[in-house]
Design an enzyme around this catalytic site. Structure first.
Site, PDB file in Angstrom:
ATOM      1  N   HIS A  24       0.836  -1.205   0.000  1.00  0.00           N
ATOM      2  CA  HIS A  24       0.000   0.000   0.000  1.00  0.00           C
ATOM      3  C   HIS A  24       0.868   1.251   0.000  1.00  0.00           C
ATOM      4  O   HIS A  24       1.953   1.268   0.599  1.00  0.00           O
ATOM      5  CB  HIS A  24      -1.003  -0.009   1.158  1.00  0.00           C
ATOM      6  CG  HIS A  24      -0.427  -0.010   2.532  1.00  0.00           C
ATOM      7  ND1 HIS A  24      -0.163   1.138   3.226  1.00  0.00           N
ATOM      8  CD2 HIS A  24      -0.083  -1.022   3.372  1.00  0.00           C
ATOM      9  CE1 HIS A  24       0.306   0.844   4.428  1.00  0.00           C
ATOM     10  NE2 HIS A  24       0.381  -0.475   4.542  1.00  0.00           N
ATOM     11  N   ASP A  64       3.968  -6.407   3.623  1.00  0.00           N
ATOM     12  CA  ASP A  64       3.521  -5.354   4.537  1.00  0.00           C
ATOM     13  C   ASP A  64       3.790  -5.744   5.992  1.00  0.00           C
ATOM     14  O   ASP A  64       3.159  -5.236   6.908  1.00  0.00           O
ATOM     15  CB  ASP A  64       2.013  -5.115   4.298  1.00  0.00           C
ATOM     16  CG  ASP A  64       1.503  -3.852   4.968  1.00  0.00           C
ATOM     17  OD1 ASP A  64       2.317  -2.995   5.322  1.00  0.00           O
ATOM     18  OD2 ASP A  64       0.272  -3.737   5.135  1.00  0.00           O
ATOM     19  N   HIS A  98       4.462   3.570  12.293  1.00  0.00           N
ATOM     20  CA  HIS A  98       3.452   4.583  12.666  1.00  0.00           C
ATOM     21  C   HIS A  98       3.959   5.656  13.614  1.00  0.00           C
ATOM     22  O   HIS A  98       3.158   6.350  14.221  1.00  0.00           O
ATOM     23  CB  HIS A  98       2.179   3.945  13.266  1.00  0.00           C
ATOM     24  CG  HIS A  98       1.450   3.049  12.318  1.00  0.00           C
ATOM     25  ND1 HIS A  98       0.158   2.646  12.526  1.00  0.00           N
ATOM     26  CD2 HIS A  98       1.821   2.485  11.146  1.00  0.00           C
ATOM     27  CE1 HIS A  98      -0.228   1.856  11.530  1.00  0.00           C
ATOM     28  NE2 HIS A  98       0.776   1.737  10.681  1.00  0.00           N
ATOM     29  N   ASP A 108      -0.188   4.368   1.053  1.00  0.00           N
ATOM     30  CA  ASP A 108      -0.508   5.381   2.067  1.00  0.00           C
ATOM     31  C   ASP A 108       0.257   5.107   3.354  1.00  0.00           C
ATOM     32  O   ASP A 108       0.735   3.997   3.595  1.00  0.00           O
ATOM     33  CB  ASP A 108      -2.015   5.424   2.357  1.00  0.00           C
ATOM     34  CG  ASP A 108      -2.551   4.136   2.964  1.00  0.00           C
ATOM     35  OD1 ASP A 108      -2.187   3.050   2.464  1.00  0.00           O
ATOM     36  OD2 ASP A 108      -3.321   4.205   3.936  1.00  0.00           O
ATOM     37  N   ASP A 163       6.217   1.471   6.376  1.00  0.00           N
ATOM     38  CA  ASP A 163       4.884   0.875   6.273  1.00  0.00           C
ATOM     39  C   ASP A 163       4.057   1.777   5.367  1.00  0.00           C
ATOM     40  O   ASP A 163       3.541   2.779   5.807  1.00  0.00           O
ATOM     41  CB  ASP A 163       4.288   0.761   7.679  1.00  0.00           C
ATOM     42  CG  ASP A 163       2.890   0.189   7.670  1.00  0.00           C
ATOM     43  OD1 ASP A 163       2.465  -0.320   6.627  1.00  0.00           O
ATOM     44  OD2 ASP A 163       2.211   0.262   8.712  1.00  0.00           O
ATOM     45  N   GLU A 208      -4.898   1.769   2.853  1.00  0.00           N
ATOM     46  CA  GLU A 208      -4.870   0.587   3.719  1.00  0.00           C
ATOM     47  C   GLU A 208      -5.023   0.980   5.177  1.00  0.00           C
ATOM     48  O   GLU A 208      -5.715   0.315   5.946  1.00  0.00           O
ATOM     49  CB  GLU A 208      -3.552  -0.170   3.539  1.00  0.00           C
ATOM     50  CG  GLU A 208      -3.511  -1.542   4.212  1.00  0.00           C
ATOM     51  CD  GLU A 208      -2.925  -1.548   5.628  1.00  0.00           C
ATOM     52  OE1 GLU A 208      -2.962  -2.617   6.259  1.00  0.00           O
ATOM     53  OE2 GLU A 208      -2.454  -0.502   6.109  1.00  0.00           O
ATOM     54  N   GLU A 209      -4.375   2.064   5.549  1.00  0.00           N
ATOM     55  CA  GLU A 209      -4.325   2.449   6.968  1.00  0.00           C
ATOM     56  C   GLU A 209      -5.693   2.859   7.510  1.00  0.00           C
ATOM     57  O   GLU A 209      -5.886   2.896   8.715  1.00  0.00           O
ATOM     58  CB  GLU A 209      -3.319   3.593   7.177  1.00  0.00           C
ATOM     59  CG  GLU A 209      -1.887   3.227   6.801  1.00  0.00           C
ATOM     60  CD  GLU A 209      -1.229   2.242   7.775  1.00  0.00           C
ATOM     61  OE1 GLU A 209      -1.874   1.881   8.780  1.00  0.00           O
ATOM     62  OE2 GLU A 209      -0.090   1.845   7.516  1.00  0.00           O
TER      63      GLU A 209
END
Ligand SMILES: [Zn+2]
Length: 409
Positions: free
Chosen positions: A79, A199, A381, A81, A142, A176-177
């Site tokens: 992903h 991922d 994150h 994002d 990520d 995705e997030e």
């Protein structure tokens, strides 16, 4: 390969692709489209075919088969994002060559230090090339590391036609997030038999079990009256909300659980006398226990409705995704092949249930069984996010090895 991966990865993280739950368009933010278009050009440049981007920002491409054998079409996804938890704007990746095992000063002025005292796993990376943040943003490993690894693996396979493989499909997806990654993913057009999301976290991670997931949003309505004349009239919604929360088992929360233990997680509590809103997520790997948790939430809401009135407490319960294990176990060879690919490269596969979900959790239920493999990153994150370039090379090689093994089978 190392230099190539660093170049790709650092160019991707410079594009701000933080997704945004509040926005209903797809992709939710324009930066994701900027990166998607950049990836389209790159896929064309490295020589992939059928390179497409649809109106929702989903990028797909094909590495055509070069074998006479009947190999299944397999896919790789990541992903574009980044997480909503922390800013992904103006990411300035820092490269630490030959990491010595000591503190890494991320930001001298702000005194942000990535220390093995706080993150003991850093000791696994002595001698590695690491990429870190400058202490003011997340890194975006990520999942831009997954993008860089898939891209590099495809470039390698194009340049090495002596490696025989079936048809390979790749996709780079938005949002995705915020849990919407697969929502507009066209499984039919992707047309692969199986896929892998790239991922995961540290070296060797291989995951095919996820949580079953639901959200519970509760609104408690009170009645506010001047406290001097409130007797027998005031209904304090915040106190009813506290009463509701106290009916949940204390130990069944994220901070007290691990492995296969499920939980109720209070994400937010916003209230005053007149109205209080509670937002929970409910998680369990086991489908029966998951259903029992949802029933329990309904039961305690029911009890309070009985006590305070039906209209005082509203519950909105929604399933979010399910454990992909049920869809992957019937085609367990895809996990076995990934595991074999790692072993062939002297990587010890670490198979463990995800305490969360991936795009694969939804895709597996849409007809595309999709386990997850490692990227090499840690501390996703947040500002302490980092990734080992050495392990990114290994992830890239795992992708190549999986493709090989499917042809040989
Ligand atoms: Zn991710």
């Amino acid at each position: 390969m190392k230099a190539e991966i660093i170049e790709r990865f650092t160019s991707y993280v410079k594009v701000d692709t933080q997704s945004n739950e509040e926005i209903t368009t797809c992709p939710s933010t324009p930066g994701q489209l900027t990166l998607a278009n950049q990836l389209v050009e790159e896929l064309k440049t490295i020589g992939l075919e059928e390179v497409t981007i649809d109106e929702n920002g989903y990028v797909m491409a094909t590495l055509p088969s070069n074998t006479t054998k009947q190999a299944p079409t397999i896919g790789f996804l990541s992903h574009v994002d980044t997480a909503t938890d922390f800013t992904g704007k103006n990411v300035k990746p820092q490269i630490v060559e030959n990491y010595d095992g000591n503190d890494i000063i991320l930001n001298k002025e702000l005194n942000v230090v990535l220390s093995p005292k706080d993150f003991p796993s850093l000791s696994n990376y002595i001698g590695h090339t690491l990429i870190t943040t400058d202490g003011t943003t997340l890194l975006g490993a990520d999942d831009k590391s997954g993008v860089a690894e898939i891209m590099t693996a495809m470039a390698y396979l194009v340049q090495h036609p002596e490696i025989k493989h079936g048809k390979v499909r790749v996709a780079f997806t938005p949002d995705e997030e915020i849990g919407r990654g697969p929502h507009k993913f066209d499984v039919e057009r992707f047309n692969a038999k199986f896929a892998y999301t790239v991922d995961g976290g540290p070296l060797g991670e291989l995951e095919y079990e996820s949580f079953n997931a639901a959200s519970a949003k509760i609104t408690v309505k009170g009645t506010n009256i001047h406290p001097g004349t409130a007797k027998g009239k005031m209904v304090n919604s915040a106190k009813i909300a506290m009463e509701l929360h106290n009916k949940l088992p204390v130990a069944e929360a994220p901070e007290y659980t691990e492995g296969y233990e499920g939980f109720y997680h209070l994400i937010s509590f916003n209230g005053e006398v007149e109205e209080t809103k509670l937002s929970y997520i409910i998680r369990d790997h086991d489908r029966d226990l998951f259903n029992a948790r949802k029933d329990f939430m309904k039961k305690i809401v029911g009890e309070l409705q009985e006590k305070y009135g039906q209209d005082r407490i509203l519950l909105e319960l929604h399933d979010q995704y399910y454990n992909m294990k049920d869809k992957i176990e019937p085609v367990m060879e895809i996990v076995d092949i990934a595991s074999q690919a790692m072993k062939n490269l002297d990587i010890e596969p670490k198979i463990a249930p995800i305490r969360g979900g991936t795009d694969g959790s939804q895709l597996s239920y849409m007809g595309l069984p999709t386990p997850n493999i490692f990227t090499g990153g840690e501390n996703f994150h947040g500002k302490y996010e980092f990734i080992s370039v050495d392990n990114m090379v290994k992830a890239t090689n795992v992708i190549i090895e999986i493709v090989k093994l499917f042809e040989e089978k």
